[in-house]
Design a protein around this motif. Structure first.
Motif, PDB file in Angstrom:
ATOM      1  N   MET A   1      66.204 126.897  16.714  1.00  0.00           N
ATOM      2  CA  MET A   1      66.645 126.136  16.010  1.00  0.00           C
ATOM      3  C   MET A   1      66.610 126.681  14.252  1.00  0.00           C
ATOM      4  N   GLU A   2      65.554 127.766  14.512  1.00  0.00           N
ATOM      5  CA  GLU A   2      65.439 128.855  13.168  1.00  0.00           C
ATOM      6  C   GLU A   2      66.499 130.025  13.548  1.00  0.00           C
ATOM      7  N   LEU A   3      67.139 129.985  14.409  1.00  0.00           N
ATOM      8  CA  LEU A   3      68.477 130.643  13.908  1.00  0.00           C
ATOM      9  C   LEU A   3      69.485 130.196  12.603  1.00  0.00           C
ATOM     10  N   ALA A   4      69.571 129.250  12.791  1.00  0.00           N
ATOM     11  CA  ALA A   4      70.238 128.159  11.210  1.00  0.00           C
ATOM     12  C   ALA A   4      70.045 128.802   9.903  1.00  0.00           C
ATOM     13  N   GLN A   5      68.060 129.150   9.550  1.00  0.00           N
ATOM     14  CA  GLN A   5      68.311 129.480   8.639  1.00  0.00           C
ATOM     15  C   GLN A   5      68.805 130.824   7.938  1.00  0.00           C
TER      16      GLN A   5
ATOM     17  N   LEU B   1      69.075 138.007  10.486  1.00  0.00           N
ATOM     18  CA  LEU B   1      69.737 137.370  12.381  1.00  0.00           C
ATOM     19  C   LEU B   1      69.380 137.947  12.764  1.00  0.00           C
TER      20      LEU B   1
ATOM     21  N   ASN C   1      65.706 137.415  14.636  1.00  0.00           N
ATOM     22  CA  ASN C   1      65.423 136.313  14.922  1.00  0.00           C
ATOM     23  C   ASN C   1      65.774 136.260  16.665  1.00  0.00           C
ATOM     24  N   ARG C   2      67.492 136.423  16.564  1.00  0.00           N
ATOM     25  CA  ARG C   2      68.048 136.484  17.791  1.00  0.00           C
ATOM     26  C   ARG C   2      67.182 137.563  18.721  1.00  0.00           C
TER      27      ARG C   2
ATOM     28  N   GLU D   1      71.376 132.334   9.418  1.00  0.00           N
ATOM     29  CA  GLU D   1      72.686 132.883   9.626  1.00  0.00           C
ATOM     30  C   GLU D   1      73.268 131.887   8.639  1.00  0.00           C
ATOM     31  N   ALA D   2      72.494 131.083   7.539  1.00  0.00           N
ATOM     32  CA  ALA D   2      72.571 130.003   6.242  1.00  0.00           C
ATOM     33  C   ALA D   2      72.721 131.351   4.745  1.00  0.00           C
ATOM     34  N   GLN D   3      71.498 132.624   5.193  1.00  0.00           N
ATOM     35  CA  GLN D   3      71.200 133.151   4.593  1.00  0.00           C
ATOM     36  C   GLN D   3      72.559 134.346   4.008  1.00  0.00           C
TER      37      GLN D   3
END
Length: 540
Positions: free
Chosen positions: A263-267, A248, A251-252, A269-271
């Motif tokens: 938008m790809e940060l959501a995955q 994460l 990705n940030r 964050e879910a992990q």
């Protein structure tokens, strides 16, 4: 051939990861890489992770041997089972006490006054005072159902009867008696049968205690390795969470660099959220497992063991061993505590059947007795019937005793007493019931033998099967190690990403845990195979 497997550190991975920053994305610039806070992985070695230390507690290392020893000393079920032989010993003593001699004594006084109804009564009103002091001894014999008795009866009588020639009058009687059953009760009786069945039950109590010890030992062993496994699961979930958080963060950085859309940060964050939940679940399972383990080794709710966090420090080692099912079944049928208990129960049923067979016989008892009597007291002579008494010879209680000692007044008695109830008798019904109970015991023993044969066969197959599973887990772990080495090589030449390296490392961790679980399963299978053979019971 014997193969021994143990968990070793993945040292090659440590050397490579110290030199390579796994968190640097391939498409970031050198300046971005300097800003990246990459996660430096410490090589994971199954079996060295420590459990979380709860607030207010300290870490307590514990080996499997220490855990079993503590359980056998403190476990409440074991402590309760240890009282069984003691309780049974008292029951045996109570049954044997039936053959102790019993002493009885009687002291009495009687005074009576009767009106005359005849000229020969010795007065218009006759007053008689009588004092008695009797003693007796009864001794049931533990042989052939006989019973011995001895009685010493004494009386002092004084009266105003004008016809009395001894006043006061001392009368003593010493008697011995013996009663011997000739039919029913000679070979065995209820009391002697009670003693011998209690002796068997005393031995059965020792077997039951050993069975409880074996069961607690097996439970502690399984709980110990389950606790070790839960601690390793926490360590794996911690590493998974760290990898998810690192991904994460990377990705940030990419979003800030403009190489990734927000938008790809959501995955990612879910992990992270999923990894946090998995870690929480692992910690909950660990707490539950630790409580279950402590319950087995604690001596009560106030035991100090509840104030520490237990760290099982032993590492399981699995050894390949040959399994001989038929020999194992033979040992189990000879050594298993429940087999010994059932055999002892059959012995008790045979004893009860013998008693029922004896009770069907008629009652024929031989009784014999021998007694001596003596009298004493002042001896008077009267002038005519009812005349004035004249003391002829003074005397007393010693005269009665001297008369007994002289053996001048013996009495012999021998008799045979026969009884036989007519019609349907309870003893015959009890005999049929005892026969059915013996048959029922035999059927239970046959069913038990079948169950033990099946259990031992399954346990022996489990030893072989878990070893094969261990071999497969070892090969999977070795393949995972080679996969990590290959992924690191690709990463160095730019053909892989830090996420792929982390995924390979996570897979290696899972394979190591699978290998540990396979070792634990094999160790437990060996222990269970020994338990079902009754190898913990030596009969001593």
């Amino acid at each position: 051939m014997t193969d021994t497997y143990s968990i070793r550190p993945f040292t090659l991975l440590a050397l490579v990861l110290v030199a390579v920053a796994l968190g640097v994305p391939q498409d970031l610039t050198a300046q971005d890489a300097d800003a990246d806070t990459t996660l430096q992985h410490i090589p994971y070695e199954v079996g060295v992770a420590a459990p979380p230390v709860e607030p207010g507690t300290t870490l307590r290392p514990m080996t499997l041997e220490e855990a079993i020893a503590r359980a056998l000393e403190s476990n409440l079920d074991v402590q309760s089972a240890r009282l069984g032989p003691q309780i049974q010993a008292y029951s045996l003593g109570a049954a044997e006490a039936a053959f102790n001699p019993s002493v009885n004594a009687t002291l009495g006084h009687n005074s009576s006054t009767n009106q005359s109804t005849s000229q020969l009564d010795g007065g218009q009103e006759i007053t008689t005072d009588r004092n008695t002091f009797n003693f007796g001894l009864n001794q049931p014999l533990p042989w052939y159902g006989g019973q011995l008795s001895a009685n010493f009866n004494n009386a002092r009588t004084s009266t105003d009867n004008v016809f009395a020639t001894r006043n006061p009058n001392y009368n003593s009687n010493l008697s011995f008696g013996y009663t011997q059953p000739l039919l029913a009760g000679r070979r065995i009786d209820a009391q002697r049968n009670q003693v011998r069945t209690q002796q068997v039950q005393r031995e059965m109590a020792d077997v039951q205690l050993q069975s409880q010890i074996d069961n607690i030992t097996a439970q502690v062993r399984v709980a110990y390795w389950n606790l070790r496994s839960q601690i390793e699961q926490i360590e794996i979930q911690r590493r998974n969470l760290a990898q998810a958080e690192q991904l994460l963060a990377n990705n940030r950085i990419r979003v800030e660099q403009g190489t990734m859309v927000p938008m790809e940060l959501a995955q990612a964050e879910a992990q992270v959220a999923s990894a946090q939940q998995a870690l929480l679940n692992a910690e909950i399972q660990w707490r539950n497992q630790e409580r279950n383990f402590k319950q087995l080794i604690a001596g009560g709710s106030d035991d100090a063991i509840f104030q520490v966090t237990i760290n099982p420090v032993d590492l399981p080692e699995a050894v390949e061993r040959e399994v001989d099912i038929e020999a194992a079944v033979a040992r189990a049928l000879q050594n298993r505590p429940e087999v010994l208990q059932q055999s002892m129960q059959r012995e008790i049923s045979e004893m009860n059947l013998e008693l029922s067979q004896d009770n069907v016989r008629p009652n024929l008892n031989l009784s014999a007795s021998y007694s001596l009597q003596g009298v004493g007291g002042d001896l008077f002579d009267r002038d005519g019937l009812g005349g004035t008494p004249e003391l002829v010879q003074p005397g007393g209680y010693r005269d009665a005793l001297s008369s007994i000692g002289s053996l001048d007044t013996p009495t012999f008695n021998v008799s045979l007493n026969f009884s036989y109830p007519l019609g349907t008798r309870a003893s015959e019904l009890n005999l049929e019931q005892a026969r059915l109970q013996l048959r029922q015991t035999d059927m239970a023993m046959a069913a038990q033998e079948l169950a033990i044969r099946t259990e031992v066969t399954n346990a022996g197959m489990a030893v072989s099967n878990t070893f094969l599973q261990l071999e497969a887990a070892r090969r999977s772990r070795e393949a995972a190690e080679r996969s990590v080495e290959a992924e690191l090589t690709r990463f160095q030449v730019g053909a892989s990403t830090n996420f792929q390296v982390a995924a390979a490392q996570d897979n290696l961790t899972q394979m190591r845990l699978s290998e540990l679980q396979a070792i634990i399963n094999h160790v437990n299978a060996i222990a269970e195979f020994e338990r079902v053979q009754g190898l913990g019971w030596t009969g001593g």
